[in-house]
Design an enzyme around this catalytic site. Structure first.
Site, PDB file in Angstrom:
ATOM      1  N   TYR A  55       0.837  -1.204   0.000  1.00 48.25           N
ATOM      2  CA  TYR A  55       0.000   0.000   0.000  1.00 48.25           C
ATOM      3  C   TYR A  55       0.872   1.255   0.000  1.00 48.25           C
ATOM      4  CZ  TYR A  55      -3.977  -3.035   1.269  1.00 48.25           C
ATOM      5  OH  TYR A  55      -4.939  -4.007   1.301  1.00 48.25           O
ATOM      6  N   HIS A  89      -0.788 -11.745   1.002  1.00 54.50           N
ATOM      7  CA  HIS A  89      -1.770 -10.811   0.435  1.00 54.50           C
ATOM      8  C   HIS A  89      -2.614 -11.429  -0.682  1.00 54.50           C
ATOM      9  CE1 HIS A  89      -2.361  -6.219  -0.289  1.00 54.50           C
ATOM     10  NE2 HIS A  89      -3.482  -6.875  -0.523  1.00 54.50           N
TER      11      HIS A  89
HETATM   12  N1  NAP Z   1      -6.661  -8.084   0.871  1.00 50.47           N
HETATM   13  C1  NAP Z   1      -6.914  -7.426  -0.238  1.00 50.47           C
HETATM   14  O1  NAP Z   1      -6.596  -7.885  -1.344  1.00 50.47           O
HETATM   15  C2  NAP Z   1      -7.624  -6.102  -0.158  1.00 50.47           C
HETATM   16  C3  NAP Z   1      -8.128  -5.496  -1.329  1.00 50.47           C
HETATM   17  C4  NAP Z   1      -8.808  -4.271  -1.200  1.00 50.47           C
HETATM   18  C5  NAP Z   1      -8.940  -3.693   0.052  1.00 50.47           C
HETATM   19  N2  NAP Z   1      -8.421  -4.306   1.156  1.00 50.47           N
HETATM   20  C6  NAP Z   1      -8.524  -3.699   2.494  1.00 50.47           C
HETATM   21  O2  NAP Z   1      -9.869  -3.372   2.763  1.00 50.47           O
HETATM   22  C7  NAP Z   1      -9.977  -2.000   3.135  1.00 50.47           C
HETATM   23  C8  NAP Z   1     -11.291  -1.449   2.647  1.00 50.47           C
HETATM   24  O3  NAP Z   1     -11.494  -1.725   1.308  1.00 50.47           O
HETATM   25  P1  NAP Z   1     -11.752  -0.617   0.197  1.00 50.47           P
HETATM   26  O4  NAP Z   1     -11.094   0.661   0.501  1.00 50.47           O
HETATM   27  O5  NAP Z   1     -11.414  -1.296  -1.093  1.00 50.47           O
HETATM   28  O6  NAP Z   1     -13.340  -0.477   0.193  1.00 50.47           O
HETATM   29  P2  NAP Z   1     -14.444   0.103   1.210  1.00 50.47           P
HETATM   30  O7  NAP Z   1     -13.901   0.300   2.556  1.00 50.47           O
HETATM   31  O8  NAP Z   1     -15.626  -0.769   1.037  1.00 50.47           O
HETATM   32  O9  NAP Z   1     -14.821   1.471   0.503  1.00 50.47           O
HETATM   33  C9  NAP Z   1     -14.065   2.613   0.640  1.00 50.47           C
HETATM   34  C10 NAP Z   1     -14.872   3.743   0.022  1.00 50.47           C
HETATM   35  O10 NAP Z   1     -16.128   3.855   0.686  1.00 50.47           O
HETATM   36  C11 NAP Z   1     -16.307   5.162   1.177  1.00 50.47           C
HETATM   37  N3  NAP Z   1     -16.941   5.040   2.502  1.00 50.47           N
HETATM   38  C12 NAP Z   1     -16.469   4.350   3.570  1.00 50.47           C
HETATM   39  N4  NAP Z   1     -17.323   4.451   4.616  1.00 50.47           N
HETATM   40  C13 NAP Z   1     -18.342   5.240   4.193  1.00 50.47           C
HETATM   41  C14 NAP Z   1     -19.529   5.728   4.806  1.00 50.47           C
HETATM   42  N5  NAP Z   1     -19.829   5.429   6.081  1.00 50.47           N
HETATM   43  N6  NAP Z   1     -20.361   6.537   4.091  1.00 50.47           N
HETATM   44  C15 NAP Z   1     -20.058   6.837   2.805  1.00 50.47           C
HETATM   45  N7  NAP Z   1     -18.968   6.404   2.169  1.00 50.47           N
HETATM   46  C16 NAP Z   1     -18.103   5.611   2.853  1.00 50.47           C
HETATM   47  C17 NAP Z   1     -14.949   5.784   1.262  1.00 50.47           C
HETATM   48  O11 NAP Z   1     -15.033   7.164   0.974  1.00 50.47           O
HETATM   49  P3  NAP Z   1     -14.651   8.293   2.086  1.00 50.47           P
HETATM   50  O12 NAP Z   1     -13.173   8.208   2.268  1.00 50.47           O
HETATM   51  O13 NAP Z   1     -15.104   9.550   1.454  1.00 50.47           O
HETATM   52  O14 NAP Z   1     -15.418   7.945   3.323  1.00 50.47           O
HETATM   53  C18 NAP Z   1     -14.177   5.065   0.159  1.00 50.47           C
HETATM   54  O15 NAP Z   1     -14.358   5.729  -1.087  1.00 50.47           O
HETATM   55  C19 NAP Z   1      -8.743  -1.347   2.510  1.00 50.47           C
HETATM   56  O16 NAP Z   1      -8.357  -0.187   3.172  1.00 50.47           O
HETATM   57  C20 NAP Z   1      -7.716  -2.446   2.658  1.00 50.47           C
HETATM   58  O17 NAP Z   1      -7.145  -2.379   3.957  1.00 50.47           O
HETATM   59  C21 NAP Z   1      -7.784  -5.495   1.064  1.00 50.47           C
END
Ligand code: NAP
Length: 257
Positions: free
Chosen positions: A38, A99
């Site tokens: 990241y 990962h």
């Molecule tokens: N293991 C893997 O391969 C893998 C892959 C992808 C992700 N991940 C992990 O999972 C975590 C989360 O995944 P992600 O970032 O892909 O998706 P997510 O958390 O589902 O979505 C993030 C998005 O949702 C918005 N959001 C979050 N909470 C909100 C709320 N209460 N109201 C409105 N909008 C909201 C955020 O915008 P705002 O910032 O404007 O709130 C951001 O644009 C990552 O940080 C990472 O640590 C792991």
């Protein structure tokens, strides 16, 4: 770094990652998920900085990081972990994940030999995997000298792929946590009428309902990402929402064919 500043998370919203981390620590989040890949390691550096600044005792937090699939040889895993610990400024991580599965033809034996060693050396408390389907998950279980704590996979209202491939049920029966990633990453959630009605009944937002639906399931935890302190607060509060059985079933059926 310039690329990260201009196009990384926060580039559009104006909230920085450090602001978000500080807000999360202040609100009471204890589990933080990062990875060596990241922002090229910068995410780990920022997390370490925010934790140090907060004055919160290290042992009251749960820190997860991940080794990338191109670093799965024995020495590479040890080096990746050392580098992650250095960037975090920590002596150990609570959870160390592979990962992604390795590229075709490459085994995970070597990686687990190194990860088992990291546990013995006290640099890692628990081991896990991410994006592993059933066959590879079972192989990981057989290679790990400590129980696999979690499989981190995509899981959200419109994405049931790890239910359909049998991984969720297997984990639920084998004492392995499913860490649902990207739990609110989809566009149509706020406009879905059924979700909106349930949200209104709980004086919550649809995003909170999407999170509550995940953590209502046995052995499922989730790691929403947000840079917006208001959203960070809402996501934390979602853990308190209790869905009725009927609401849960409605949500579960929403995106089924
Ligand atoms: N293991 C893997 O391969 C893998 C892959 C992808 C992700 N991940 C992990 O999972 C975590 C989360 O995944 P992600 O970032 O892909 O998706 P997510 O958390 O589902 O979505 C993030 C998005 O949702 C918005 N959001 C979050 N909470 C909100 C709320 N209460 N109201 C409105 N909008 C909201 C955020 O915008 P705002 O910032 O404007 O709130 C951001 O644009 C990552 O940080 C990472 O640590 C792991």
């Amino acid at each position: 770094m310039e690329y990260w500043r201009r196009f990384g998370p926060g580039a559009k919203t104006g909230f920085s990652s450090l602001t978000a981390l500080r807000a999360a620590l202040e609100i009471g989040y204890t589990h933080f998920d990062t990875a060596e890949i990241y922002a090229g390691g910068h995410s780990e550096e920022l997390l370490g900085k925010a934790v140090r600044e907060s004055g919160i005792p290290r042992e009251s937090l749960f820190i997860t990081t991940k080794v990338s699939p191109e670093h799965l040889q024995y020495d590479q895993v040890l080096r990746s972990c050392e580098n992650s610990l250095r960037r975090l400024g920590m002596d150990y991580v609570d959870l160390y994940l592979i990962h992604w599965p390795p590229r075709v033809g490459m085994k995970i034996d070597d990686a687990f030999r190194a990860m088992n060693q990291l546990v013995k050396d006290g640099k890692v408390r628990h081991l896990g995997v991410s994006n592993f389907k059933l066959k590879l998950l079972k192989e990981a279980q057989s290679l790990s000298e400590t129980p696999i704590l979690t499989n981190q996979v995509p899981y959200r209202l419109p994405d049931h792929s790890y239910v359909e491939n049998g991984v969720l049920e297997y984990c639920q029966h084998n004492d392995i946590l499913i860490t649902a990633y990207s739990p609110v990453k989809f566009r149509n959630l706020p406009v879905n009428q059924a979700i909106r009605a349930i949200a209104e009944a709980h004086a919550a937002t649809p995003f909170q309902i999407a999170l509550a639906w995940l953590v209502a399931q046995p052995r499922v935890i989730t790691i929403p990402m947000s840079l917006n302190p208001e959203h960070i607060r809402e996501n934390f509060a979602a853990a308190e929402i209790e869905l009725s059985g009927e609401e849960f079933r409605t949500l579960s059926g929403l995106y089924q064919a």
